[in-house]
Enzyme design. Structure first.
Site: not given
Length: 214
Positions: A83-84
């Protein structure tokens, strides 16, 4: 150093994966927008069939709770999803909460070593300093990579340093020398990195010599 491809283009990923050098893929909203009509979830899942490594999917919420909700959703798409989130205080909140769920994060848009230190302390799996964009300000982007790598080594921090905003082949080698764990590159730069005029000349010479003996 690991090599990631910075794209959401399936054809580019398929081609680069065939070289046997890809350890992962990074995407972002801009890259996703370039692939007209592409669905975020299905694109990430298709990438996962081509590359057996971390695949960064970026949130678009500005608040930590929204990033957390998106991140929990993304993590269900595939075990390799990272997850960025952005290098903001709200991003740190999301990183901290996602880490409690054993969900790995890539903290992006990093432009100074304090952002990198705080992201690591919050539980980031990857930090992404943008060397090309730092260069654009008149400051050497590799100095930032070296600072972060030194801080992490000195304090035995396990967060990986990903050199992002790679503009040319030399950025890859300089990132490796500066201590980055990963370089994420556009396909064009990867392709350029395997080109050298002396290689082409050598191939032509070998073939000419071989034909001359016929």
């Amino acid at each position: 150093m690991h090599i990631y491809l910075d794209t959401a283009n399936i054809d580019e990923i398929r081609e680069a994966a065939s070289w046997g050098i890809l350890s992962g893929v990074t995407t972002n909203p801009t890259l996703m927008a370039k692939e007209k009509g592409a669905d975020h979830k299905s694109t990430i899942q298709e990438i996962a069939t081509l590359v057996d490594g971390p695949i960064s999917a970026e949130t678009i919420s500005l608040d930590g709770e929204g990033m957390l909700r998106e991140g929990l959703d993304f993590a269900e798409w595939h075990p390799n999803v990272i997850v960025k989130v952005p290098s903001t205080t709200e991003g740190l909140k999301a990183v901290y909460q996602l880490a409690k769920h054993n969900i790995r994060t890539n903290v992006t848009l990093c432009f100074n070593a304090s952002q990198a230190l705080f992201a690591a302390r919050a539980g980031a799996f990857i930090i992404s300093p943008f060397v090309g964009r730092v260069d654009d300000t008149g400051i050497d982007g590799m100095t930032l990579i070296r600072e972060i790598a030194q801080v992490y080594r000195q304090h035995e921090i396990k967060t990986m340093v990903l050199s992002a905003s790679i503009r040319h082949p030399r950025h890859i080698i300089d990132s490796a020398l500066a201590g980055a764990d990963i370089a994420t590159c556009p396909f064009k730069v990867l392709n350029q990195s395997m080109k050298h005029p002396l290689t082409d000349i050598g191939i032509e010479k070998f073939l000419a010599d071989w034909k001359s003996r016929q």
